[in-house]
Each structure stands twice: as structure tokens, then as C-alpha cells.
Design a protein around this motif. Sequence first.
Motif, short mmCIF file in Angstrom:
data_model
loop_
_atom_site.label_atom_id
_atom_site.label_comp_id
_atom_site.label_asym_id
_atom_site.label_seq_id
_atom_site.Cartn_x
_atom_site.Cartn_y
_atom_site.Cartn_z
N GLU A 96 0.83 -1.21 0.00
CA GLU A 96 0.00 0.00 0.00
C GLU A 96 0.86 1.26 0.00
OE1 GLU A 96 -2.53 -0.64 3.34
OE2 GLU A 96 -3.97 -1.85 2.22
N LEU A 100 0.58 4.07 -2.92
CA LEU A 100 0.33 5.47 -2.63
C LEU A 100 1.44 6.35 -3.21
CD1 LEU A 100 -0.91 5.17 1.07
CD2 LEU A 100 -2.29 5.86 -0.90
N GLN A 104 1.15 9.30 -6.71
CA GLN A 104 1.35 10.74 -6.59
C GLN A 104 2.44 11.26 -7.51
OE1 GLN A 104 2.47 11.40 -2.50
NE2 GLN A 104 4.53 10.60 -2.77
N PHE A 127 -10.44 -0.15 -6.86
CA PHE A 127 -10.32 0.45 -5.53
C PHE A 127 -9.16 1.42 -5.49
CE2 PHE A 127 -7.92 0.22 -1.53
CZ PHE A 127 -8.84 0.75 -0.64
N TRP A 128 -8.01 1.00 -6.02
CA TRP A 128 -6.83 1.86 -5.98
C TRP A 128 -6.94 3.01 -6.96
CZ3 TRP A 128 -3.57 2.61 -2.33
CH2 TRP A 128 -3.39 1.62 -1.37
N GLN A 129 -7.62 2.81 -8.06
CA GLN A 129 -7.82 3.90 -9.01
C GLN A 129 -8.67 5.00 -8.41
OE1 GLN A 129 -6.66 3.69 -12.87
NE2 GLN A 129 -6.31 5.54 -11.66
N GLN A 130 -9.67 4.60 -7.62
CA GLN A 130 -10.51 5.59 -6.94
C GLN A 130 -9.75 6.29 -5.82
OE1 GLN A 130 -13.88 3.26 -5.69
NE2 GLN A 130 -14.80 3.20 -7.73
N ARG A 131 -8.92 5.53 -5.13
CA ARG A 131 -8.15 6.12 -4.03
C ARG A 131 -7.03 7.02 -4.54
NH1 ARG A 131 -5.49 2.62 1.00
NH2 ARG A 131 -4.78 4.43 2.22
N CYS A 132 -6.43 6.64 -5.66
CA CYS A 132 -5.33 7.41 -6.25
C CYS A 132 -5.62 7.62 -7.74
CB CYS A 132 -4.00 6.68 -6.09
SG CYS A 132 -3.55 6.29 -4.39
N TRP A 200 -8.37 -5.59 -0.84
CA TRP A 200 -8.56 -4.38 -1.64
C TRP A 200 -9.84 -4.46 -2.47
CZ3 TRP A 200 -2.85 -4.93 -3.57
CH2 TRP A 200 -1.99 -4.54 -2.54
#
Length: 250
Positions: A96, A100, A104, A127-132, A200
Motif C-alpha cells: 500500500e 500510494l 502521486q 479500488f486503488w484507481q478511486q483512491r489514487c 482491496w
Amino acid sequence: MQKQVITKTLNFSVLGQPVHLLDDYPGWLIAQLHQQLGGHVITLNAEMTMQAEKNATLAEIIKLADLVIPDGSGVVLYLWLKGKKVKRCPGIELAETLLLYAGQLSKPMPVFFFGGAPEVAEKAAKFWQQRCPKLAIAGTQHGYLSPEEEQQLCQTLKEKQPSLIFVGLGVPRQELWIAQHRHLCPKAIWIGVGGSLDIWAGTKTRAPAWFRENHLEWLYRLYQEPWRWRRMLALPLFAWKALLSNFFRK
């Protein structure tokens, strides 16, 4: 983030399996990524250690890995018995942190998710596309492949050359698969993440903080997956061997 390679300490043996002792595991891997050196990360726990005693191929893969982290509580407690006060580095948390970081960057470091039941890797990627939102997803693939599908996966990896490849096939299958295929993306960081894809994807939940902080995450996993009880028998065997090792050392 500095780009020089952070030197690893000398390996420390846990019942014959190496562990690298670092203050900053993510920093070491990020340095590897920036220098396009790649690497295979092993998340060592008690169960894998016991499997390696009987599986010479797995043991050799662990010894040849670029980074072996103390993922399991049993490994950490063993190191404590040997006078090494290290902190546990759960593989899911390491993964994770890298995700992250990749999410960025102005210059993308594409990631690939492989493993799990159909749709799990895809849901994990979403999930990760929405988070980042800036995270570059190179692709996804479930872990139930026909020979033709596996051949296509290899071709996809070779063409897309992702920077981070997360493989969730379970131990030892994921470690064997990475060792056999990492030549396809030599500049990538490959990590076997076990059931992290399910977490995830939302199909499973991780143990609450109290369980994790008190070295009982394994108990929560057994509660979620009672079929794992046979595999969990490796834990008392590991503990017994750790105590014997400490006794004879003294």
C-alpha cells in the motif's frame, strides 16, 4: 525521494531462511524503482518458513530474493528471541505504501494486479484507481488461467513493462511464479501479496487493529477461513523450533 541505493544489512537467519533488516523497506524499494533495478520481494512468515524446510525450490527462491521482509508475527518474535528488536512489516502495508507513492508521481510508475478469483484483481485495481486517481494501472488478471491465458499474460507483461507487479496466488505458488517469470519485466518490483487482493477488492476484511497490534492477525484469518486450520499447524511447530533454537544457542 533520494535515488541512491540504500544498503541492506547483513541477512539474519530465521530457522535457515534469510531476513533483511532495514529501517526503511519502502525507501529501499523506491530507490530500486528509480534506478530501474527491479527486484523480488518475499514476505516471510512462520508458515512460509516451515514450507521452505520441505520445499527446496521455495527455500532457494527465498535465499535468492532481493528483499526478504519480516511479515509474520512469528518471524518478528523469533528475531526478538535472538536480540533483534525489529518491527513487523506486513506485506499488505508495504504494498500500500508503494501504491500510494506511485499514485502521486508526475511520471507514472504503472502497476499490474495478478491473482485471486475472477474479478478480484479488477476490483482491487478499481479500488486503488478511486483512491489514487493519478495511479497508472497497466492491467489486471485473475489467477485461474488456462495455458493459453497464461501465455497471453506473459506477452502482456512483456509489452507493458509495469513498474510494480503484485501477485496474489498464495504461498508458495506466487513465489514460484514470480521466480519463473520475473525476467519478463526485469526493471519491475515483484511482490507476492497473498490475500491482499481480496482485501482491496472488498471480498475479505483485514483483521482489526487490536489483533494486528497483538500478533493475532493469524487468528482472525483462521476465523475468516477455517479451512486453513491444517496450514496453521505450521505455527506451533515454528514456535517449538524457535524455542529450541534459542535454548541451544544459550
